[in-house]
Design an enzyme around this catalytic site. Structure first.
Site, PDB file in Angstrom:
ATOM      1  N   ASP A  38      -8.394   3.138  -7.326  1.00 21.35           N
ATOM      2  CA  ASP A  38      -6.937   3.237  -7.397  1.00 21.35           C
ATOM      3  C   ASP A  38      -6.580   4.717  -7.368  1.00 21.35           C
ATOM      4  O   ASP A  38      -7.467   5.572  -7.316  1.00 21.35           O
ATOM      5  CB  ASP A  38      -6.371   2.561  -8.650  1.00 21.35           C
ATOM      6  CG  ASP A  38      -5.001   1.948  -8.400  1.00 21.35           C
ATOM      7  OD1 ASP A  38      -4.162   2.601  -7.736  1.00 21.35           O
ATOM      8  OD2 ASP A  38      -4.753   0.816  -8.855  1.00 21.35           O
ATOM      9  N   ASP A  63      -6.892   7.457  -1.926  1.00 22.97           N
ATOM     10  CA  ASP A  63      -5.989   6.709  -1.058  1.00 22.97           C
ATOM     11  C   ASP A  63      -6.804   5.999   0.020  1.00 22.97           C
ATOM     12  O   ASP A  63      -7.363   6.639   0.921  1.00 22.97           O
ATOM     13  CB  ASP A  63      -4.986   7.674  -0.432  1.00 22.97           C
ATOM     14  CG  ASP A  63      -4.044   7.018   0.562  1.00 22.97           C
ATOM     15  OD1 ASP A  63      -4.116   5.779   0.737  1.00 22.97           O
ATOM     16  OD2 ASP A  63      -3.239   7.753   1.178  1.00 22.97           O
ATOM     17  N   ASN A  90      -7.191  -5.001  -1.972  1.00 21.89           N
ATOM     18  CA  ASN A  90      -6.029  -5.436  -2.739  1.00 21.89           C
ATOM     19  C   ASN A  90      -4.900  -4.407  -2.736  1.00 21.89           C
ATOM     20  O   ASN A  90      -3.745  -4.750  -2.958  1.00 21.89           O
ATOM     21  CB  ASN A  90      -6.453  -5.713  -4.183  1.00 21.89           C
ATOM     22  CG  ASN A  90      -5.269  -5.915  -5.109  1.00 21.89           C
ATOM     23  OD1 ASN A  90      -4.635  -6.962  -5.112  1.00 21.89           O
ATOM     24  ND2 ASN A  90      -4.952  -4.882  -5.897  1.00 21.89           N
ATOM     25  N   TYR A 161       7.010  -5.016   4.797  1.00 20.62           N
ATOM     26  CA  TYR A 161       5.942  -5.654   4.019  1.00 20.62           C
ATOM     27  C   TYR A 161       5.429  -6.909   4.724  1.00 20.62           C
ATOM     28  O   TYR A 161       4.217  -7.133   4.835  1.00 20.62           O
ATOM     29  CB  TYR A 161       6.486  -6.001   2.633  1.00 20.62           C
ATOM     30  CG  TYR A 161       5.486  -6.579   1.668  1.00 20.62           C
ATOM     31  CD1 TYR A 161       4.526  -5.776   1.069  1.00 20.62           C
ATOM     32  CD2 TYR A 161       5.542  -7.932   1.326  1.00 20.62           C
ATOM     33  CE1 TYR A 161       3.625  -6.310   0.149  1.00 20.62           C
ATOM     34  CE2 TYR A 161       4.656  -8.469   0.405  1.00 20.62           C
ATOM     35  CZ  TYR A 161       3.703  -7.653  -0.176  1.00 20.62           C
ATOM     36  OH  TYR A 161       2.810  -8.196  -1.085  1.00 20.62           O
ATOM     37  N   LYS A 165       1.642  -7.594   6.084  1.00 21.36           N
ATOM     38  CA  LYS A 165       0.855  -8.707   5.563  1.00 21.36           C
ATOM     39  C   LYS A 165       0.505  -9.719   6.653  1.00 21.36           C
ATOM     40  O   LYS A 165      -0.555 -10.356   6.607  1.00 21.36           O
ATOM     41  CB  LYS A 165       1.610  -9.384   4.422  1.00 21.36           C
ATOM     42  CG  LYS A 165       1.751  -8.518   3.179  1.00 21.36           C
ATOM     43  CD  LYS A 165       0.398  -8.156   2.587  1.00 21.36           C
ATOM     44  CE  LYS A 165       0.519  -7.377   1.295  1.00 21.36           C
ATOM     45  NZ  LYS A 165      -0.791  -7.080   0.675  1.00 21.36           N
ATOM     46  N   THR A 195       3.213  -9.382 -11.187  1.00 19.70           N
ATOM     47  CA  THR A 195       2.591  -8.069 -11.122  1.00 19.70           C
ATOM     48  C   THR A 195       3.695  -7.011 -11.184  1.00 19.70           C
ATOM     49  O   THR A 195       4.876  -7.334 -11.042  1.00 19.70           O
ATOM     50  CB  THR A 195       1.795  -7.882  -9.816  1.00 19.70           C
ATOM     51  OG1 THR A 195       2.724  -7.761  -8.723  1.00 19.70           O
ATOM     52  CG2 THR A 195       0.853  -9.048  -9.562  1.00 19.70           C
TER      53      THR A 195
END
Length: 291
Positions: A38, A63, A90, A161, A165, A195
């Site tokens: 992360d 990154d 993820n 987004y 995806k 989340t």
């Protein structure tokens, strides 16, 4: 008792919080050696939590959309543990806005982090596994990607987004075919969970219950991810799974539908009636989220 991922080396990207954190913890609980990725200090906190509970983990901050760092991440797993068995992609962000208001920066950033941030680690992990296969070493590798219902059905206010995806879902299908010869399976999940990314968008639905089963807890998604990363899932590849609470489903993508055929070029005036007839025969598309 040995877990289903005992001694398998797994990289989890975006594992400092939310779904990624739960995946890393669940993988470690099943015996995996986890490389927790992360930005900033979040990865170190999760790796520390795993090690404190008797598991094995190292943190690696960077990154994953950066080409050189993505290679370094794969190299770190191999250097630390001698091999790499699975990659769980993820990492992702959102910058939600209607198309007429979306900026170029908001578009580029989401496509970079979400889509390229999947491709770059996959590319370098695949190169590692191809080389191992060519050297005659057995490979039982797994890639688990993270798509979304926004990519499968579309979602109002999430054009960037959703495009990223959807790209991840298509990339999963292509990679599954290309990498099968090297002993690699590639699948994706489309999770629904509470989340930091989803709380603001779905605040009411995402609220934890006062008692009973918390269907929106992100940890509910992780058992599927753990199994897909395990050796036992060798016969499953090229699939996208929807997962929410206690429900797992197989998402069925684009299929060939009804067709109208002529043995000549269509006249423009003929097209309208033919298309309307095809639509009448075809199943209705799933509704866009938020429509």
């Amino acid at each position: 008792m040995r877990g289903i991922c005992q001694d398998r080396v797994v990289v989890v990207t975006g594992a400092g919080q939310g779904l990624g954190r739960e995946h890393a913890l669940a993988l470690a609980a099943e015996g995996a050696k986890v490389v927790v990725n992360d930005l900033g200090d979040a990865a170190a906190a999760v790796a520390g939590e795993i090690n404190a509970s008797g598991g094995t983990a190292v943190a690696d901050s960077g990154d994953v959309s950066d080409w050189a760092y993505a290679k370094a991440l794969v190299d770190r797993a191999v250097a630390e543990f001698g091999t790499l068995d699975a990659l769980v992609n993820n990492a992702g962000i959102n910058r939600d806005r209607m198309l007429v208001s979306m900026t170029e920066e908001e578009w580029d950033l989401v496509l970079k982090v979400d889509l390229k941030g999947h491709f770059a680690p996959m590319r370098h992990a695949a190169a590692h596994w191809r080389e191992r296969s060519k050297q005659g070493h057995p490979v039982a590798a797994r890639i688990v990607n993270t798509s979304s219902g926004a990519g499968l059905m579309g979602s109002v206010g999430q054009g960037n987004y959703g495009a990223a995806k959807a790209g991840i879902a298509a990339l999963t299908q292509v990679a599954a075919v290309e990498l099968a010869r090297y002993g690699v399976t590639v699948n994706a999940i489309a999770p629904a969970a509470r989340t930091p990314m989803t709380e603001a968008v779905f605040a009411e639905r995402m609220r934890a219950p006062e008692d009973g089963f918390d269907a929106m807890h992100p940890g509910n998604v992780s058992p599927l991810v753990v199994w897909l990363a395990a050796a036992d899932s060798a016969d499953v590849t090229g699939r996208v799974f929807e997962v929410e609470g206690g429900t797992i489903g197989v998402a069925d993508g684009w299929q060939y539908g009804p067709r109208a055929v002529r043995d000549r070029r269509w006249a423009p005036a003929e097209v309208g009636p033919a298309v309307r007839d095809l639509i009448a025969k075809a199943p209705a598309p799933a509704p866009v989220y938020g429509a």
